[in-house]
Write a protein that holds these residues in place. Structure first.
Motif, PDB file in Angstrom:
ATOM      1  N   THR A  71       1.185  -1.204   0.324  1.00 33.41           N
ATOM      2  CA  THR A  71      -0.142   0.285  -0.114  1.00 33.41           C
ATOM      3  C   THR A  71       0.886   1.421  -0.337  1.00 33.41           C
ATOM      4  O   THR A  71       0.307   2.379  -0.664  1.00 33.41           O
ATOM      5  CB  THR A  71      -0.531  -0.047   1.133  1.00 33.41           C
ATOM      6  N   LEU A 104       0.500   3.874  -3.180  1.00 29.53           N
ATOM      7  CA  LEU A 104       0.845   5.316  -2.505  1.00 29.53           C
ATOM      8  C   LEU A 104       2.004   6.673  -3.151  1.00 29.53           C
ATOM      9  O   LEU A 104       2.100   7.419  -3.694  1.00 29.53           O
ATOM     10  CB  LEU A 104       0.455   5.944  -1.108  1.00 29.53           C
ATOM     11  N   VAL A 152       2.331   9.381  -6.000  1.00 28.17           N
ATOM     12  CA  VAL A 152       2.224  10.736  -5.644  1.00 28.17           C
ATOM     13  C   VAL A 152       3.532  10.874  -6.804  1.00 28.17           C
ATOM     14  O   VAL A 152       3.903  11.967  -7.370  1.00 28.17           O
ATOM     15  CB  VAL A 152       3.121  10.620  -4.512  1.00 28.17           C
TER      16      VAL A 152
END
Length: 47
Positions: free
Chosen positions: A11, A15, A19
């Motif tokens: 996870t 992420l 980004v």
């Protein structure tokens, strides 16, 4: 290390990748290229 740790790592990695791609896409260096690509459908087939 159990499955919960692996899921947490996956996870966080997803992420960070999201980004990173977002920052790359919105950086000013690529604006000209993206503006040209956005105009492609409007240019049509001119002969």
């Amino acid at each position: 290390m159990d499955i919960s740790d692996l899921r947490s790592i996956a996870t966080v990695a997803a992420l960070v990748a999201f980004v990173g791609i977002w920052v790359w896409a919105w950086s000013g260096r690529h604006k000209k290229d993206f503006d040209e690509a956005a105009r492609l459908p409007l240019d049509g087939d001119e002969e």
